[in-house]
Design a protein around this motif. Structure first.
Motif, PDB file in Angstrom:
ATOM      1  N   HIS A   1      -9.221  28.439  58.924  1.00  0.00           N
ATOM      2  CA  HIS A   1      -9.552  27.441  59.453  1.00  0.00           C
ATOM      3  C   HIS A   1     -10.033  27.674  60.721  1.00  0.00           C
ATOM      4  CE1 HIS A   1      -5.826  26.253  57.525  1.00  0.00           C
ATOM      5  NE2 HIS A   1      -5.079  27.192  58.184  1.00  0.00           N
ATOM      6  N   ASP A   2     -10.630  28.881  60.211  1.00  0.00           N
ATOM      7  CA  ASP A   2     -12.515  29.141  61.436  1.00  0.00           C
ATOM      8  C   ASP A   2     -13.149  28.261  61.464  1.00  0.00           C
ATOM      9  OD1 ASP A   2     -10.427  30.543  63.203  1.00  0.00           O
ATOM     10  OD2 ASP A   2     -11.871  32.306  62.544  1.00  0.00           O
ATOM     11  N   PHE A   3     -13.344  27.095  59.468  1.00  0.00           N
ATOM     12  CA  PHE A   3     -14.778  26.859  59.971  1.00  0.00           C
ATOM     13  C   PHE A   3     -14.412  26.104  58.672  1.00  0.00           C
ATOM     14  CE2 PHE A   3     -14.432  30.524  56.921  1.00  0.00           C
ATOM     15  CZ  PHE A   3     -14.971  29.861  56.146  1.00  0.00           C
ATOM     16  N   PRO A   4     -14.925  24.891  58.386  1.00  0.00           N
ATOM     17  CA  PRO A   4     -14.551  23.942  57.412  1.00  0.00           C
ATOM     18  C   PRO A   4     -14.693  24.234  55.810  1.00  0.00           C
ATOM     19  CG  PRO A   4     -16.721  23.405  58.818  1.00  0.00           C
ATOM     20  CD  PRO A   4     -15.962  24.188  59.423  1.00  0.00           C
ATOM     21  N   HIS A   5     -14.058  23.769  54.962  1.00  0.00           N
ATOM     22  CA  HIS A   5     -14.242  23.774  53.588  1.00  0.00           C
ATOM     23  C   HIS A   5     -15.051  22.592  52.936  1.00  0.00           C
ATOM     24  CE1 HIS A   5     -12.596  28.027  53.541  1.00  0.00           C
ATOM     25  NE2 HIS A   5     -11.832  27.720  54.987  1.00  0.00           N
ATOM     26  N   ARG A   6     -15.482  22.679  52.183  1.00  0.00           N
ATOM     27  CA  ARG A   6     -15.809  21.778  51.389  1.00  0.00           C
ATOM     28  C   ARG A   6     -15.205  22.002  49.900  1.00  0.00           C
ATOM     29  NH1 ARG A   6     -20.737  21.125  54.522  1.00  0.00           N
ATOM     30  NH2 ARG A   6     -21.767  22.217  53.827  1.00  0.00           N
ATOM     31  N   SER A   7     -15.084  21.192  49.565  1.00  0.00           N
ATOM     32  CA  SER A   7     -13.844  20.915  47.970  1.00  0.00           C
ATOM     33  C   SER A   7     -15.212  21.463  46.778  1.00  0.00           C
ATOM     34  CB  SER A   7     -13.580  19.432  47.653  1.00  0.00           C
ATOM     35  OG  SER A   7     -14.568  18.410  46.996  1.00  0.00           O
ATOM     36  N   ARG A   8     -15.176  22.023  45.961  1.00  0.00           N
ATOM     37  CA  ARG A   8     -16.898  21.672  44.701  1.00  0.00           C
ATOM     38  C   ARG A   8     -17.423  20.233  44.662  1.00  0.00           C
ATOM     39  NH1 ARG A   8     -19.851  24.203  41.491  1.00  0.00           N
ATOM     40  NH2 ARG A   8     -20.396  23.442  39.426  1.00  0.00           N
ATOM     41  N   GLU A   9     -16.399  19.452  44.651  1.00  0.00           N
ATOM     42  CA  GLU A   9     -17.024  18.249  44.550  1.00  0.00           C
ATOM     43  C   GLU A   9     -18.431  17.223  45.672  1.00  0.00           C
ATOM     44  OE1 GLU A   9     -14.972  13.515  43.840  1.00  0.00           O
ATOM     45  OE2 GLU A   9     -14.025  14.957  43.037  1.00  0.00           O
ATOM     46  N   GLU A  10     -17.234  17.715  47.312  1.00  0.00           N
ATOM     47  CA  GLU A  10     -17.986  16.962  47.881  1.00  0.00           C
ATOM     48  C   GLU A  10     -19.717  18.141  48.377  1.00  0.00           C
ATOM     49  OE1 GLU A  10     -14.770  16.105  51.280  1.00  0.00           O
ATOM     50  OE2 GLU A  10     -14.667  18.489  50.190  1.00  0.00           O
ATOM     51  N   GLU A  11     -19.237  19.364  47.360  1.00  0.00           N
ATOM     52  CA  GLU A  11     -20.746  20.460  47.576  1.00  0.00           C
ATOM     53  C   GLU A  11     -21.528  19.392  46.392  1.00  0.00           C
ATOM     54  OE1 GLU A  11     -22.033  22.254  49.508  1.00  0.00           O
ATOM     55  OE2 GLU A  11     -20.226  22.758  50.702  1.00  0.00           O
ATOM     56  N   LEU A  12     -20.942  19.252  45.431  1.00  0.00           N
ATOM     57  CA  LEU A  12     -21.927  18.578  44.610  1.00  0.00           C
ATOM     58  C   LEU A  12     -22.729  17.296  44.461  1.00  0.00           C
ATOM     59  CD1 LEU A  12     -20.297  19.532  40.842  1.00  0.00           C
ATOM     60  CD2 LEU A  12     -21.815  20.473  42.656  1.00  0.00           C
TER      61      LEU A  12
ATOM     62  N   LEU B   1     -22.847   8.271  48.430  1.00  0.00           N
ATOM     63  CA  LEU B   1     -22.848   9.981  48.276  1.00  0.00           C
ATOM     64  C   LEU B   1     -22.871  10.518  49.685  1.00  0.00           C
ATOM     65  CD1 LEU B   1     -24.988  10.264  45.072  1.00  0.00           C
ATOM     66  CD2 LEU B   1     -22.144  10.469  45.840  1.00  0.00           C
ATOM     67  N   ARG B   2     -23.502   9.674  51.456  1.00  0.00           N
ATOM     68  CA  ARG B   2     -23.645  10.691  52.568  1.00  0.00           C
ATOM     69  C   ARG B   2     -22.586   9.440  53.619  1.00  0.00           C
ATOM     70  NH1 ARG B   2     -29.821  11.023  53.223  1.00  0.00           N
ATOM     71  NH2 ARG B   2     -29.800  12.874  52.046  1.00  0.00           N
ATOM     72  N   GLY B   3     -21.743   8.829  52.603  1.00  0.00           N
ATOM     73  CA  GLY B   3     -20.129   8.514  53.480  1.00  0.00           C
ATOM     74  C   GLY B   3     -20.778   6.714  53.799  1.00  0.00           C
ATOM     75  N   GLY B   4     -22.236   6.371  53.222  1.00  0.00           N
ATOM     76  CA  GLY B   4     -21.779   5.394  54.226  1.00  0.00           C
ATOM     77  C   GLY B   4     -23.491   5.280  55.230  1.00  0.00           C
ATOM     78  N   ARG B   5     -24.023   7.188  55.651  1.00  0.00           N
ATOM     79  CA  ARG B   5     -25.355   6.848  56.490  1.00  0.00           C
ATOM     80  C   ARG B   5     -26.278   5.730  55.331  1.00  0.00           C
ATOM     81  NH1 ARG B   5     -23.328  12.122  57.385  1.00  0.00           N
ATOM     82  NH2 ARG B   5     -25.062  12.634  56.263  1.00  0.00           N
ATOM     83  N   THR B   6     -27.098   5.374  55.995  1.00  0.00           N
ATOM     84  CA  THR B   6     -27.940   4.790  55.356  1.00  0.00           C
ATOM     85  C   THR B   6     -29.156   5.993  55.069  1.00  0.00           C
ATOM     86  OG1 THR B   6     -29.052   3.625  56.977  1.00  0.00           O
ATOM     87  CG2 THR B   6     -27.951   2.349  55.183  1.00  0.00           C
ATOM     88  N   PRO B   7     -30.899   6.551  54.450  1.00  0.00           N
ATOM     89  CA  PRO B   7     -31.160   7.478  54.325  1.00  0.00           C
ATOM     90  C   PRO B   7     -32.296   6.461  54.615  1.00  0.00           C
ATOM     91  CG  PRO B   7     -31.029   5.600  51.982  1.00  0.00           C
ATOM     92  CD  PRO B   7     -30.129   5.684  52.390  1.00  0.00           C
TER      93      PRO B   7
END
Length: 100
Positions: free
Chosen positions: A19-30, A71-77
């Motif tokens: 739990h020392d660092f955040p983990h992302r799923s493969r789907e999140e990484e993709l 894909l970026r959670g609502g942040r506009t590019p």
């Protein structure tokens, strides 16, 4: 071609507890990787819109921007403005960049 991992990862022991660092799923990484590719395509599309204005390119750029934001959670590019000045863009070179 693919060989399964047979040994325990050394990274999990180096970080202490898992739990020392955040983990992302493969789907999140993709999703992150896809957002980067689409953002690069959007940048070239915006440059191409300056070189050869088209309603189809405008529609494509808006759809790309919407997907990147999703894909970026609502942040506009970041977008290139339609009034970008500087050297004259070459439409053929921009097409090649977009395909690359």
């Amino acid at each position: 071609m693919y060989e399964p991992i047979r040994a325990k990862s050394v990274h999990s022991t180096m970080a202490g507890t898992p739990h020392d660092f955040p983990h992302r799923s493969r789907e999140e990484e993709l999703d992150i990787q896809l957002a980067g590719h689409l953002a690069a395509l959007l940048a070239v599309t915006d440059e191409l819109r300056v070189a050869a204005p088209s309603a189809d390119l405008d529609t494509a750029a808006e759809r790309l921007a919407g997907e990147v934001a999703r894909l970026r959670g609502g942040r506009t590019p970041a977008r290139a403005s339609a009034t970008t000045t500087g050297r004259e863009p070459n439409a053929a070179a921009l097409h090649r960049r977009a395909h690359a």
